[in-house]
Design a protein around this motif. Sequence first.
Motif, PDB file in Angstrom:
ATOM      1  N   ALA A 337       0.760  -1.251   0.180  1.00  0.00           N
ATOM      2  CA  ALA A 337       0.000   0.217  -0.020  1.00  0.00           C
ATOM      3  C   ALA A 337       0.932   1.289   0.021  1.00  0.00           C
ATOM      4  O   ALA A 337       0.507   2.217  -0.623  1.00  0.00           O
ATOM      5  CB  ALA A 337      -0.853   0.093   1.268  1.00  0.00           C
ATOM      6  N   ALA A 338       2.077   1.241   0.823  1.00  0.00           N
ATOM      7  CA  ALA A 338       2.857   2.383   0.881  1.00  0.00           C
ATOM      8  C   ALA A 338       3.645   2.549  -0.553  1.00  0.00           C
ATOM      9  O   ALA A 338       4.074   3.919  -0.581  1.00  0.00           O
ATOM     10  CB  ALA A 338       3.488   2.160   2.183  1.00  0.00           C
ATOM     11  N   TYR A 339       4.229   1.568  -0.979  1.00  0.00           N
ATOM     12  CA  TYR A 339       5.231   1.683  -1.925  1.00  0.00           C
ATOM     13  C   TYR A 339       4.859   1.577  -3.528  1.00  0.00           C
ATOM     14  O   TYR A 339       5.598   1.952  -4.422  1.00  0.00           O
ATOM     15  CB  TYR A 339       6.364   0.892  -1.911  1.00  0.00           C
ATOM     16  N   MET A 340       3.810   0.553  -3.677  1.00  0.00           N
ATOM     17  CA  MET A 340       3.815   0.327  -5.226  1.00  0.00           C
ATOM     18  C   MET A 340       3.148   1.288  -5.806  1.00  0.00           C
ATOM     19  O   MET A 340       3.910   1.705  -6.937  1.00  0.00           O
ATOM     20  CB  MET A 340       2.894  -1.012  -5.241  1.00  0.00           C
ATOM     21  N   LYS A 341       1.910   1.652  -5.713  1.00  0.00           N
ATOM     22  CA  LYS A 341       1.314   2.756  -6.620  1.00  0.00           C
ATOM     23  C   LYS A 341       0.026   3.419  -6.110  1.00  0.00           C
ATOM     24  O   LYS A 341      -0.936   3.183  -6.481  1.00  0.00           O
ATOM     25  CB  LYS A 341       0.981   2.089  -7.936  1.00  0.00           C
ATOM     26  N   SER A 342       0.589   4.343  -5.059  1.00  0.00           N
ATOM     27  CA  SER A 342      -0.684   4.912  -4.449  1.00  0.00           C
ATOM     28  C   SER A 342       0.248   5.996  -3.301  1.00  0.00           C
ATOM     29  O   SER A 342       1.471   5.918  -3.309  1.00  0.00           O
ATOM     30  CB  SER A 342      -1.317   3.823  -3.788  1.00  0.00           C
ATOM     31  N   VAL A 343      -0.684   6.726  -2.581  1.00  0.00           N
ATOM     32  CA  VAL A 343      -0.323   7.250  -1.138  1.00  0.00           C
ATOM     33  C   VAL A 343      -0.756   6.552  -0.320  1.00  0.00           C
ATOM     34  O   VAL A 343      -2.023   6.067  -0.271  1.00  0.00           O
ATOM     35  CB  VAL A 343      -0.573   8.716  -1.115  1.00  0.00           C
ATOM     36  N   PRO A 344      -0.150   6.156   0.864  1.00  0.00           N
ATOM     37  CA  PRO A 344      -0.779   5.316   2.063  1.00  0.00           C
ATOM     38  C   PRO A 344      -1.690   6.242   2.886  1.00  0.00           C
ATOM     39  O   PRO A 344      -1.156   7.465   3.292  1.00  0.00           O
ATOM     40  CB  PRO A 344       0.593   5.006   2.769  1.00  0.00           C
ATOM     41  N   MET A 345      -2.422   5.491   3.569  1.00  0.00           N
ATOM     42  CA  MET A 345      -3.000   5.886   4.658  1.00  0.00           C
ATOM     43  C   MET A 345      -2.719   5.083   5.888  1.00  0.00           C
ATOM     44  O   MET A 345      -3.297   3.634   5.744  1.00  0.00           O
ATOM     45  CB  MET A 345      -4.384   6.253   4.734  1.00  0.00           C
ATOM     46  N   VAL A 346      -2.594   5.736   7.052  1.00  0.00           N
ATOM     47  CA  VAL A 346      -2.747   4.749   8.309  1.00  0.00           C
ATOM     48  C   VAL A 346      -3.937   5.347   9.256  1.00  0.00           C
ATOM     49  O   VAL A 346      -4.120   6.490   9.575  1.00  0.00           O
ATOM     50  CB  VAL A 346      -1.363   5.367   9.167  1.00  0.00           C
ATOM     51  N   TYR A 347      -4.431   4.342   9.643  1.00  0.00           N
ATOM     52  CA  TYR A 347      -5.552   4.497  10.463  1.00  0.00           C
ATOM     53  C   TYR A 347      -5.121   4.558  12.080  1.00  0.00           C
ATOM     54  O   TYR A 347      -4.580   3.661  12.458  1.00  0.00           O
ATOM     55  CB  TYR A 347      -6.584   3.636  10.565  1.00  0.00           C
ATOM     56  N   ASN A 348      -5.484   5.580  12.817  1.00  0.00           N
ATOM     57  CA  ASN A 348      -4.787   5.920  14.162  1.00  0.00           C
ATOM     58  C   ASN A 348      -4.867   4.415  15.115  1.00  0.00           C
ATOM     59  O   ASN A 348      -5.965   3.758  15.122  1.00  0.00           O
ATOM     60  CB  ASN A 348      -5.425   6.798  14.924  1.00  0.00           C
ATOM     61  N   GLY A 349      -3.986   4.037  15.680  1.00  0.00           N
ATOM     62  CA  GLY A 349      -3.906   2.825  16.192  1.00  0.00           C
ATOM     63  C   GLY A 349      -3.199   1.690  15.806  1.00  0.00           C
ATOM     64  O   GLY A 349      -2.592   0.753  16.368  1.00  0.00           O
ATOM     65  N   GLN A 350      -3.212   1.742  14.328  1.00  0.00           N
ATOM     66  CA  GLN A 350      -2.439   0.433  13.928  1.00  0.00           C
ATOM     67  C   GLN A 350      -0.962   0.590  13.746  1.00  0.00           C
ATOM     68  O   GLN A 350      -0.248  -0.434  13.718  1.00  0.00           O
ATOM     69  CB  GLN A 350      -3.078   0.406  12.262  1.00  0.00           C
ATOM     70  N   GLU A 351      -0.428   1.875  14.107  1.00  0.00           N
ATOM     71  CA  GLU A 351       0.787   1.850  14.342  1.00  0.00           C
ATOM     72  C   GLU A 351       1.475   1.266  15.472  1.00  0.00           C
ATOM     73  O   GLU A 351       2.764   1.308  15.865  1.00  0.00           O
ATOM     74  CB  GLU A 351       1.384   3.299  14.099  1.00  0.00           C
ATOM     75  N   VAL A 352       0.458   1.198  16.605  1.00  0.00           N
ATOM     76  CA  VAL A 352       0.972   0.202  17.699  1.00  0.00           C
ATOM     77  C   VAL A 352       0.313  -1.143  17.797  1.00  0.00           C
ATOM     78  O   VAL A 352       0.477  -1.746  18.741  1.00  0.00           O
ATOM     79  CB  VAL A 352       0.454   1.220  18.851  1.00  0.00           C
ATOM     80  N   GLY A 353      -0.119  -1.629  16.750  1.00  0.00           N
ATOM     81  CA  GLY A 353      -0.650  -2.966  16.703  1.00  0.00           C
ATOM     82  C   GLY A 353      -1.936  -3.092  17.518  1.00  0.00           C
ATOM     83  O   GLY A 353      -2.006  -4.107  18.433  1.00  0.00           O
ATOM     84  N   THR A 354      -2.871  -2.134  17.862  1.00  0.00           N
ATOM     85  CA  THR A 354      -4.011  -2.284  18.762  1.00  0.00           C
ATOM     86  C   THR A 354      -4.681  -3.520  18.375  1.00  0.00           C
ATOM     87  O   THR A 354      -5.096  -3.808  17.276  1.00  0.00           O
ATOM     88  CB  THR A 354      -4.931  -1.142  18.379  1.00  0.00           C
ATOM     89  N   PRO A 355      -4.820  -4.319  19.724  1.00  0.00           N
ATOM     90  CA  PRO A 355      -5.250  -5.713  19.382  1.00  0.00           C
ATOM     91  C   PRO A 355      -6.613  -5.982  19.364  1.00  0.00           C
ATOM     92  O   PRO A 355      -7.228  -6.899  19.435  1.00  0.00           O
ATOM     93  CB  PRO A 355      -4.621  -6.305  20.599  1.00  0.00           C
ATOM     94  N   PHE A 356      -7.348  -4.918  19.389  1.00  0.00           N
ATOM     95  CA  PHE A 356      -8.764  -4.877  19.437  1.00  0.00           C
ATOM     96  C   PHE A 356      -9.572  -4.070  18.451  1.00  0.00           C
ATOM     97  O   PHE A 356      -8.667  -2.877  17.815  1.00  0.00           O
ATOM     98  CB  PHE A 356      -9.596  -4.635  20.932  1.00  0.00           C
ATOM     99  N   ARG A 357     -10.671  -4.239  17.923  1.00  0.00           N
ATOM    100  CA  ARG A 357     -11.318  -3.361  16.962  1.00  0.00           C
ATOM    101  C   ARG A 357     -11.729  -2.108  17.778  1.00  0.00           C
ATOM    102  O   ARG A 357     -12.420  -2.041  18.765  1.00  0.00           O
ATOM    103  CB  ARG A 357     -12.439  -3.958  16.327  1.00  0.00           C
ATOM    104  N   LEU A 358     -11.715  -1.055  17.071  1.00  0.00           N
ATOM    105  CA  LEU A 358     -12.379   0.248  17.447  1.00  0.00           C
ATOM    106  C   LEU A 358     -13.803   0.370  16.802  1.00  0.00           C
ATOM    107  O   LEU A 358     -13.959   0.667  15.657  1.00  0.00           O
ATOM    108  CB  LEU A 358     -11.577   1.354  16.730  1.00  0.00           C
ATOM    109  N   THR A 359     -14.707  -0.024  17.613  1.00  0.00           N
ATOM    110  CA  THR A 359     -15.931  -0.588  16.811  1.00  0.00           C
ATOM    111  C   THR A 359     -17.118   0.615  16.945  1.00  0.00           C
ATOM    112  O   THR A 359     -16.937   1.785  17.905  1.00  0.00           O
ATOM    113  CB  THR A 359     -16.805  -1.565  17.578  1.00  0.00           C
TER     114      THR A 359
END
Length: 468
Positions: A337-359
């Motif tokens: 997603a970050a390198y091939m053909k696009s601009v990447p988006m990070v959803y808050n919490g994924q960068e710390v491997g949040t182990p539960f869903r933000l429902t």
Amino acid sequence: MKRIKNIFLVLIICTIYSCNKNDNNTSTPSTPVIPVTPVSPVDVIPTQYGIPFSNVPDREDVTMYEVNIRAFSAQGNLQGVISRLDSIRALGVNVIYLMPVYPVGVLNAVNSPYCVKDYTAVNTEFGTLADLRTLVEAAHTKGMAVIMDWVANHTSWDHAWITSHKDWYLQDGAGNIVHPPNTNYTDVAQLNFSNQAMRVEMAKTMRNWIYKANVDGFRCDCADGPTQDFWKQVVDTLRNISSHELLLMAESNQVSNYVTGFDFIFGFNFYGQIKSIYNSSQSVLTIDALNNSEYLNASDGQQVVRFTSNHDVNGSDGTPEELFGGNRGSMAAFIIAAYMKSVPMVYNGQEVGTPFRLTFPFTSANINWTINPDVTAEYKRILLFRNGSNAVRRGILTSFSTADICAFTKELAGEKVLVISNLRNNANNYMLASSLSNTSWTDAMNGGVVALTTQVSLQPYEYLVLRQ
């Protein structure tokens, strides 16, 4: 962005065009027709707050970060976001996308931030206009643009327009306002995009946020709901703000949005395809087809925003770790997603491997920012290398993928980057093309020289990023 803006306001066309619209035509996107700018001669331009941001990144150079304000901090407000701006910037982000900040309706409602009661105000749950201004100003100081989420398709049932402008809403044969057709979104009322007065007010209100909060654009929710001639009207209005460079994203996978003037479309197709690769054993080669189809009509650096999580799919489908084989598998997907053909988006919490869903409605749990520092460090390495590599951001893509391995090069001005990512939960031997065999590279993530022979042995979900 070094793009030429529209300069002249097209006033008379609005009136002519509104006379030709069918009042019952509500949501089917159409090919953009003519530029339509809804600003009237008596329109009052608000006073500009702050200094327009001069470092809005070019389309290709964006690294985006989605903030779910309720879940982002224990406070669940804008101040909670302000306190972590340094951490967002350190991740490698240069564009923050804020989920809706507006007051939420209560009539027939489910506390959705996408059920807007007032387009002109800040929800007191999140703070004040002064808090929003502080956030934007602080982000600008740290080199980040800020875009707002805009919900144009529908309003809450207790929005003032319901009583003051009933004709601004789609109605059934008995004159009852209806919810969005062919959906279960009963908490919101469908606007009528045949009504020119509503369109004018909507575009003007969007424009006013640029002045009063000094934001740098919008992510336009449910962009396939309103007609594309409406979006053309909005885009032309916003591009006529000569003091600002703006970023405009359509939450849509329709390539016609490029012609309408959006900078970005949303990578629903990529997300769905990579999920099928992981969970249904589809061929990795299917990504190559997306790299062509998702860029039809694109020009001047227009981009697809690709992601492995967002506020919708995180709650409904699962976390990146759930969907893509744990931490290792999710990083192997994100590198594409970050390198091939696009601009990447990070959803808050994924960068710390949040182990539960933000429902939904995002009020039950907050992100713990202290966990999984190794995951955070890996996201930083990926994004910081992207930010520093012209080849990754803007280079010519050549795919060398197989059914199991996503492999490609990006080349620009003498810089060449090779990415090889094993998207399977088993070891694989990747046979190199002759042009890549027996070549020497630098490991972009870890340093050191890598001498390639004729094949690369990859562990489950292992990826390599090499640079010449």
